[in-house]
Enzyme design. Sequence first.
Site, short mmCIF file in Angstrom:
data_model
loop_
_atom_site.label_atom_id
_atom_site.label_comp_id
_atom_site.label_asym_id
_atom_site.label_seq_id
_atom_site.Cartn_x
_atom_site.Cartn_y
_atom_site.Cartn_z
N SER A 124 -2.32 6.94 -8.06
CA SER A 124 -3.68 6.45 -8.35
C SER A 124 -4.12 6.87 -9.75
O SER A 124 -3.77 7.96 -10.22
CB SER A 124 -4.64 7.04 -7.32
N TYR A 148 -7.76 14.69 -2.67
CA TYR A 148 -7.06 13.40 -2.63
C TYR A 148 -6.20 13.24 -3.89
O TYR A 148 -5.00 12.98 -3.81
CB TYR A 148 -8.07 12.25 -2.51
N LYS A 152 -1.93 13.30 -4.54
CA LYS A 152 -1.13 12.29 -5.26
C LYS A 152 -0.29 12.96 -6.34
O LYS A 152 0.89 12.64 -6.52
CB LYS A 152 -2.04 11.24 -5.90
P1 NAD Z 1 -5.27 1.90 3.99
O1 NAD Z 1 -5.91 3.07 4.67
O2 NAD Z 1 -5.83 0.55 4.24
O3 NAD Z 1 -3.72 1.87 4.37
C1 NAD Z 1 -2.96 3.03 4.59
C2 NAD Z 1 -2.11 2.81 5.84
O4 NAD Z 1 -1.31 3.97 6.06
C3 NAD Z 1 -2.95 2.61 7.10
O5 NAD Z 1 -2.48 1.45 7.78
C4 NAD Z 1 -2.75 3.87 7.91
O6 NAD Z 1 -2.79 3.62 9.30
C5 NAD Z 1 -1.38 4.32 7.44
N1 NAD Z 1 -1.12 5.76 7.51
C6 NAD Z 1 -1.88 6.77 7.04
N2 NAD Z 1 -1.27 7.95 7.21
C7 NAD Z 1 -0.07 7.68 7.81
C8 NAD Z 1 1.03 8.46 8.23
N3 NAD Z 1 1.01 9.80 8.08
N4 NAD Z 1 2.10 7.86 8.79
C9 NAD Z 1 2.11 6.52 8.97
N5 NAD Z 1 1.11 5.72 8.57
C10 NAD Z 1 0.04 6.29 8.00
O7 NAD Z 1 -5.23 2.23 2.43
P2 NAD Z 1 -4.86 1.27 1.21
O8 NAD Z 1 -6.10 0.97 0.46
O9 NAD Z 1 -4.01 0.16 1.67
O10 NAD Z 1 -4.04 2.29 0.33
C11 NAD Z 1 -2.62 2.40 0.45
C12 NAD Z 1 -2.15 3.54 -0.46
O11 NAD Z 1 -2.55 3.26 -1.79
C13 NAD Z 1 -2.75 4.88 -0.09
O12 NAD Z 1 -1.74 5.87 -0.22
C14 NAD Z 1 -3.82 5.09 -1.12
O13 NAD Z 1 -4.04 6.46 -1.41
C15 NAD Z 1 -3.24 4.37 -2.33
N6 NAD Z 1 -4.30 3.92 -3.26
C16 NAD Z 1 -5.28 3.08 -2.81
C17 NAD Z 1 -6.30 2.69 -3.68
C18 NAD Z 1 -7.42 1.79 -3.20
O14 NAD Z 1 -8.41 1.65 -3.92
N7 NAD Z 1 -7.32 1.14 -2.04
C19 NAD Z 1 -6.28 3.13 -5.02
C20 NAD Z 1 -5.26 3.96 -5.44
C21 NAD Z 1 -4.25 4.35 -4.55
#
Ligand code: NAD
Length: 334
Positions: A124, A148, A152
Amino acid sequence: MNVLLTGGCGYIGSHVAVVLMAAGHHVAIVDNLSNSHQGVVDRISEIAGRSPAFHRGDVADVKLVRDVIREHSVDSVIHLAGFKSVGESVQWPLKYYQNNVCGALGLLEAMEAESVAHLVFSSSATIYGDPRYLPVDESHPQHVINAYGRSKLHIEDMLRDVCVSRPSLGAVCLRYFNPVGAHSSGLIGDRPRGIPNNLMPYVVQVASGELERLKVFGDDYPTPDGTGVRDYIHVMDLAEGHVAALDYLSSNSGWHAFNLGTGRGYSVLEMIRAFEAQSGRSIPFEITGRRQGDVACSYADIRSAAQGLNWRATRSLEDMCASAWGFQSRLAGG
Ligand code: NAD
Ligand code: UDP
């Protein structure tokens, strides 16, 4: 390729699954559904015209992940599973280290045991902290201020170490800026549980009448209209960046990091106006104080991704807003 996609039922993961399958890859999802629903797998299948494999489970479960790797002859992993709420991580830091860092650790152990050598990781832009210069490039100093962001950074550092110890391994850390929007079908999109923390899902729910008005966190930043500026990127562009990263790993080993953004910033007020134009709804808002920990302005230097990954975002702000609204409208229509 045979790709293990962790977190594939989530917002970003479901779009990555669709793009991977359209590019001809076989996809096996591991997701514990802690922040998603299994119904997403059906929606991915509807869009893709075939089904991804789905295994409900935790990425920290080394045995489960090893079994999935063997069953699907996995050669590459895209790791998105994790918790993502900054505010929650400040309140419950250990929960974040447990899930995000220990989850990555379990996954890496399974990959090592099964000799899987390609990993794309969802990092991120938050790891850069308050930008010291703009646009933010990949060598910008790292300054995290919450658990958080630190989770990362820990994972990025773990990957560096593992790449040193296993020279055949290739790891790409993709540093996302602000993903928004949805697939054009309206079948998958961003639907956070509870009250949204992020701007776009909040705006969408104000437009639909589920929330009364948006709070704009501060109009006294040193930006053209005083509101915060971010690099919003269409989630489909972001998803395509993952396929580009997989291609990159087919001829590159070692540790690499790339920004995924558009290279241009929009203010909160610009986002509201763009969304109003696409949805035909008005977004009532009030200006409130700044949100703690927010930075004034952040947008990506995208040259490295353009050169290294041969990838760049192509979709417009209008498309980001229209598709987010399309997803909401389809949800509302059942
Ligand atoms: P999200 O919460 O919609 O998706 C994450 C998925 O991972 C969920 O389906 C959840 O059930 C699953 N999950 C969580 N912990 C788990 C585990 N220990 N084992 C198995 N499954 C698990 O989030 P997103 O927005 O799709 O983000 C995906 C990734 O991208 C995350 O790691 C997040 O930190 C990163 N990210 C997201 C953003 C954003 O703005 N959405 C920005 C930067 C980074
Ligand atoms: N924002 C806002 N009201 C909200 C949510 C966000 O004014 O209800 C602003 C926030 O201050 C920032 C921008 O919108 O300037 C993007 O915030 P978001 O939480 O979506 O992303 P991040 O802060 O992680 O970049």
